[in-house]
Enzyme design. Structure first.
Site, mmCIF file in Angstrom:
data_model
loop_
_atom_site.group_PDB
_atom_site.id
_atom_site.type_symbol
_atom_site.label_atom_id
_atom_site.label_comp_id
_atom_site.label_asym_id
_atom_site.label_seq_id
_atom_site.Cartn_x
_atom_site.Cartn_y
_atom_site.Cartn_z
ATOM 1 N N SER A 42 0.834 -1.201 0.000
ATOM 2 C CA SER A 42 0.000 0.000 0.000
ATOM 3 C C SER A 42 0.871 1.255 0.000
ATOM 4 O O SER A 42 1.818 1.351 -0.771
ATOM 5 C CB SER A 42 -0.957 -0.046 1.199
ATOM 6 N N ASP A 98 -5.251 -3.510 -3.178
ATOM 7 C CA ASP A 98 -4.360 -3.045 -2.119
ATOM 8 C C ASP A 98 -3.704 -4.197 -1.353
ATOM 9 O O ASP A 98 -4.387 -5.116 -0.887
ATOM 10 C CB ASP A 98 -5.165 -2.176 -1.148
#
Length: 299
Positions: A45, A169
């Protein structure tokens, strides 16, 4: 040479955490001053973004440039969420609220490397398969595409197609990818967590802000479990995040302050022999003391 006499393979592991990624930049400012040898960078991320910048230019100047990028960011640069965008997503039946064009533009104009393998330090970016939740480690290929995948928060941003897979993500499968670093051969791991917004007085009301907050909560609990699980396979040190912290992971108005505070705290930690420490963080992850204080204040 025997395995025991080989020099350790050191990995910097970067967690996710939205705007709290600015804390990692402050940590890097302090770490870059002590010349810590690093063999690989692993990130998920926003940690993949910071890790990619550092791996591409691990110098003091490179970290300074990264800090300048963070100080210039505003929330709309990363999360261009508006009522109109929400209505458009609803009317068009999309599975996401906004496109990642703004983030893509930031990556394109600020990152020197174009491919993952161009980084000065071996770089590994963690994303998740949207169908299975399986971890996907990207160690070569288009850097911008890999970073868009690793930061594609479900519902907020679209999944990124890579071959036959659609990726989202990296926080979904491994927000602090210690296990990934161990599998890649790291025997010395230094974790740069973003921490969590442990002193907020109420939950975030914005959809994206709440999603980031929940991922941060999961991350910090996963962090302690992974440290205990992999302690026999690698020497693991965690750089302490800021605590107590009342800044939301969706708030980009405090990035300069976060960088400054994290840099100062990490410098003090290093001077006190922090890199020689191993194991879970000293402070309990429940953060009982200041949470009880905040609760009594609300009462």
């Amino acid at each position: 040479m025997s395995t025991s006499s080989r020099p350790p393979r050191t990995a910097l592991v970067f967690s996710g955490g939205g705007s709290l990624g600015a804390i990692q930049v402050g940590m890097l400012q302090a770490l870059s001053q002590v010349g810590l040898p690093v063999d690989m960078v692993v990130g998920a991320s926003v940690g993949a973004l910071n890790g990619a910048f550092f791996a591409a230019d691990p110098s003091v100047v490179g970290v300074r440039r990264l800090a300048d990028v963070w100080r210039s960011l505003q929330r709309r640069d990363v999360f261009p969420l508006t009522v109109l965008a929400g209505l458009r997503a609803l009317l068009l039946g999309r599975d996401h609220l906004v496109e990642a064009r703004a983030l893509q533009a930031i990556i394109g104009r600020t990152l020197g490397a174009r491919r993952i393998e161009d980084a000065v330090i071996a770089l590994h970016i963690v994303a998740a398969d949207v169908l299975s939740g399986e971890e996907v480690v990207l160690s070569s290929g288009d850097l911008g595409q890999a970073l868009r995948a690793s930061t594609a928060i479900p519902v907020v941003f679209p999944a990124v197609a890579l071959g036959e897979r659609r990726l989202i993500d990296g926080s979904v499968c491994s927000n602090t990818p210690i296990a990934t670093a161990v599998r890649l051969g790291a025997t010395r791991i230094v974790v740069l967590p973003t921490g969590m917004s442990c002193a907020l007085r109420e939950p975030p009301r914005n959809m994206a802000a709440l999603a980031l907050h929940v991922l941060s909560l999961l991350s910090m609990r996963q962090l302690d479990r992974d440290i205990l699980h992999y302690a026999s396979q690698a020497r693991i040190t965690v750089v302490p995040p800021l605590c107590p912290l009342a800044v939301s992971a969706f708030d980009f108005s405090r990035t300069a302050w976060l960088i400054e505070q994290a840099s100062r705290q990490c410098t003090d930690w290093l001077n006190a022999g922090g890199l020689d420490r191993t194991g879970p963080l000293d402070a309990p992850l429940a953060h009982r003391d200041h949470l009880e204080t905040a609760a009594s204040g609300l009462g």
